[in-house]
Enzyme design. Structure first.
Site, PDB file in Angstrom:
ATOM      1  N   GLY A 158     -25.797 -31.324   4.728  1.00 30.99           N
ATOM      2  CA  GLY A 158     -25.152 -32.087   5.782  1.00 30.99           C
ATOM      3  C   GLY A 158     -25.692 -31.874   7.177  1.00 30.99           C
ATOM      4  O   GLY A 158     -25.001 -32.184   8.151  1.00 30.99           O
TER       5      GLY A 158
ATOM      6  N   THR B  49     -30.605 -31.568   2.494  1.00 35.01           N
ATOM      7  CA  THR B  49     -30.288 -30.371   1.726  1.00 35.01           C
ATOM      8  C   THR B  49     -29.419 -30.613   0.497  1.00 35.01           C
ATOM      9  O   THR B  49     -28.829 -31.664   0.309  1.00 35.01           O
ATOM     10  CB  THR B  49     -29.643 -29.240   2.566  1.00 35.01           C
TER      11      THR B  49
ATOM     12  N   SER C  44     -32.066 -23.514  11.479  1.00 31.60           N
ATOM     13  CA  SER C  44     -31.429 -24.266  10.402  1.00 31.60           C
ATOM     14  C   SER C  44     -29.918 -24.125  10.476  1.00 31.60           C
ATOM     15  O   SER C  44     -29.398 -23.103  10.924  1.00 31.60           O
ATOM     16  CB  SER C  44     -31.910 -23.761   9.043  1.00 31.60           C
ATOM     17  N   SER C  45     -29.223 -25.162   9.997  1.00 35.02           N
ATOM     18  CA  SER C  45     -27.768 -25.102   9.865  1.00 35.02           C
ATOM     19  C   SER C  45     -27.339 -24.710   8.457  1.00 35.02           C
ATOM     20  O   SER C  45     -26.140 -24.607   8.195  1.00 35.02           O
ATOM     21  CB  SER C  45     -27.148 -26.463  10.207  1.00 35.02           C
TER      22      SER C  45
ATOM     23  N   THR D  46     -33.648 -27.361   0.771  1.00 33.99           N
ATOM     24  CA  THR D  46     -33.812 -28.583   1.557  1.00 33.99           C
ATOM     25  C   THR D  46     -35.253 -29.062   1.633  1.00 33.99           C
ATOM     26  O   THR D  46     -36.187 -28.271   1.505  1.00 33.99           O
ATOM     27  CB  THR D  46     -33.301 -28.343   2.996  1.00 33.99           C
TER      28      THR D  46
END
Length: 597
Positions: free
Chosen positions: A503, A415, A480-481, A433
């Protein structure tokens, strides 16, 4: 048929632009001097601006956004231009072959736009299982066509531009097209990542573009041109997302994915053509730092970051860690890190069990906010003691009756992030990303395809047959983060902060760090970004290598923490409101800058 649709779309787009864009384009894009950024750690000063600011991970992309704003464009216009330049100059992280989450503030309300990739219609929950029923290794699944999801970032940006753009769509592509045709200098970071990658050279198109005839990455400063990408961008500029997701470019994507020799995928032309972004309700919650109360707004599921950050903060507020200051040397103390990482373990346990695409996964107790209920978080906080839990179990919000299996731990990567505030005070937080560095290592017409399907759980169910919420399903978006974040003063409604980071799963900790650092410890944005990174994903206590003194590490180990020091390469890009304007910060671990007037 496709040509007819293109002509019709062009006519409609022209009518819309005439009707909606009262201000003519005044962009006279100038290619800037191209600095050679570092791939290591370079101290950043922080930047103060009066009227607007752009914070991006690459100087050329920052400059494109800056020039769009100077030409009278909106924050959204600038974000589109930045994304197109990032496709060219930061191909390892994002691009038109991937997806994104976008948070937008129009001066009055917050909107959330989901441009996340989707699984093909032919995909099923066994996508990443080998013939013996065991899950593939990450790279076995990632490299090739199997991992490629239907890209969504361009169609999502197109949708948002129709509502919030000021300059014509085509104008926003001028910087990227010019740079692709005239060339840009390979940065130290790109060179380093090309040298380290083991798989990109296996793709003939990527090898011919990124490496010389001896298989060596182009050196720092080498001028790299991408006329194929320029042609694709011209098509999108003229005809919109249709030029990517239908017609010849779409056929090239399908051919590439399905013809991979060892790891083919399932994408079809129909998958690409039917892609639709989602407009979702932002996930906002209050966070008190007396005498103020802040409103933290992040991305809802399939995003997991806003829930996890809200849980960490809500749990931490119920521990002695809430009142602990920085140490005398300006770093988080061992005691504070103990409470933070314990709160993180609890949040990541819930994340592993409950969070998935809301079109497929029901929220616990009927609402995602059940995971942020003050009573629930206070109860979770009571599990924290003087000794670390090491690994903890998910909680059970009141009224919850869901039989789900926690998702086994697996890698997450990739990302880039874009933070922009324009002269009207409108703001964009866009995290974008292609997942792992260089995505699936499949290059099509000058851009890379994502490996986003590896964000699904490789293991679809547990030994008892209970399903994982984040398993592969046709048309589903992987968890997703990515955590694009907007912060407001609740009493006044004034925008306080715009931020985000790359990250993988650690994004959650990187955003938590700058929020806690600015709101609780009174740091400016650059100081908060500069703090060493830390966190836990419900296992080890993670500290950025060489970031903390030995005494801190020993104190944590004395409490019983299993400490691992490692590279934690965040890429934070954030802007905060200050008296008289804005103060922007960018991560010293990357090559970005902030620009503004």
């Amino acid at each position: 048929m496709w040509i007819f649709r293109i002509k019709l779309a062009t006519l409609l787009l022209t009518v819309l632009l005439v009707a909606c864009n009262t201000q003519p384009a005044r962009l006279n894009y100038t290619v800037p001097v191209q600095p050679e950024g570092s791939s290591g750690y370079t101290e950043k000063p922080g930047w103060q601006t009066a009227t607007f600011a752009v914070a991006v991970a690459n100087p050329l992309a920052t400059d494109a956004g800056y020039q769009i704003l100077k030409a009278g464009g909106s924050a959204l216009d600038a974000a589109v231009a930045v994304q197109m330049v990032l496709t060219l100059v930061e191909p390892q992280s994002s691009g038109i072959g991937g997806g994104a989450f976008l948070m937008y503030f129009d001066g009055e309300s917050v909107e959330a736009y989901d441009g996340r990739e989707t699984a093909p219609a032919a995909a099923n929950e066994d996508l990443f299982l080998k013939p013996d029923g065991k899950p593939m290794s990450f790279m076995e699944g990632a490299v090739g066509g199997r991992s490629v999801g239907v890209p969504g970032v361009v169609r999502m940006l197109e949708q948002v531009h129709q509502q919030h753009g000021k300059l014509p769509w085509a104008t926003l592509f001028e910087p990227a097209i010019r740079l692709a045709e005239q060339g840009f200098k390979v940065s130290a970071r790109l060179n380093t990542m090309l040298a380290a990658d083991r798989y990109l050279r296996q793709d003939p198109e990527a090898a011919a573009y990124f490496y010389d005839s001896n298989g060596q990455p182009w050196p720092v400063g080498h001028v790299l041109r991408n006329p194929e990408l320029a042609r694709v961008l011209r098509g999108i500029a003229m005809h919109g997302s249709m030029a990517l997701l239908e017609g010849p470019v779409a056929q090239s994507i399908v051919d590439k994915v399905r013809s991979h020799v060892t790891n083919p995928g399932e994408i079809t032309l129909a998958d690409l053509a039917r892609y639709q972004p989602r407009k979702r309700e932002p996930l906002c919650h209050d966070h008190a730092v007396p005498p103020k109360v802040y409103r933290l707004c992040g991305f809802p599921p399939p995003g997991s970051g806003a829930i996890a950050i809200g849980q960490i903060f809500g749990i931490l507020q119920n521990t002695p860690g809430a009142a602990l200051p920085l140490s005398s040397d300006g770093l988080p103390t061992a005691d504070w890190l103990h409470f933070y990482t314990e709160a993180a373990r609890l949040a990541f346990a819930d994340r592993a069990k409950y969070v998935g695409d809301p079109d497929f996964v029901a929220p616990p107790a009927g609402a995602w906010m059940s995971l942020l209920s003050p009573g629930y978080l206070a109860g979770r906080a009571r599990l924290i003691g003087d000794r670390p839990m090491k690994v903890t179990r998910p909680g059970q919000p009141e009224g919850m009756r869901i039989n789900l299996a926690p998702m086994p731990d697996q890698p997450e990567y990739g990302t880039s992030h874009i933070s922009i505030v324009d002269a009207q005070g409108h703001a964009v937080a866009l995290t974008t990303t292609i997942e792992n560095a260089f995505g699936s290592r499949q290059m099509v017409r000058g851009f890379l395809l994502n490996n986003e399907l590896t964000d699904f759980s490789f293991t679809p169910r547990d030994a008892q047959g209970n399903f994982v919420a984040n398993r592969v399903q046709p048309g589903k978006r992987p968890r997703s983060s990515m955590s694009p974040t907007l912060v407001f003063d609740k009493a006044t409604g004034q925008l306080v902060m715009v931020g985000g980071s790359p990250g993988g799963a650690f994004i959650i900790h990187y955003i938590a760090k700058i929020l806690w650092g600015t709101l609780h410890w009174g740091l400016n944005m650059q100081q908060a970004i500069d703090l060493p990174n830390f966190g836990s994903a419900n296992s080890f206590t993670l500290l950025e290598e060489k970031g903390f003194p030995a005494a801190t590490v020993k104190a944590l180990e004395a409490k019983g923490h299993n400490v691992q020091e490692m590279d934690m390469t965040s890429g934070l890009q954030a802007i905060q409101r200050i008296p008289g304007g804005y103060f922007g910060g960018t991560d010293p671990r990357r090559e970005g800058v902030v620009m503004g007037d």
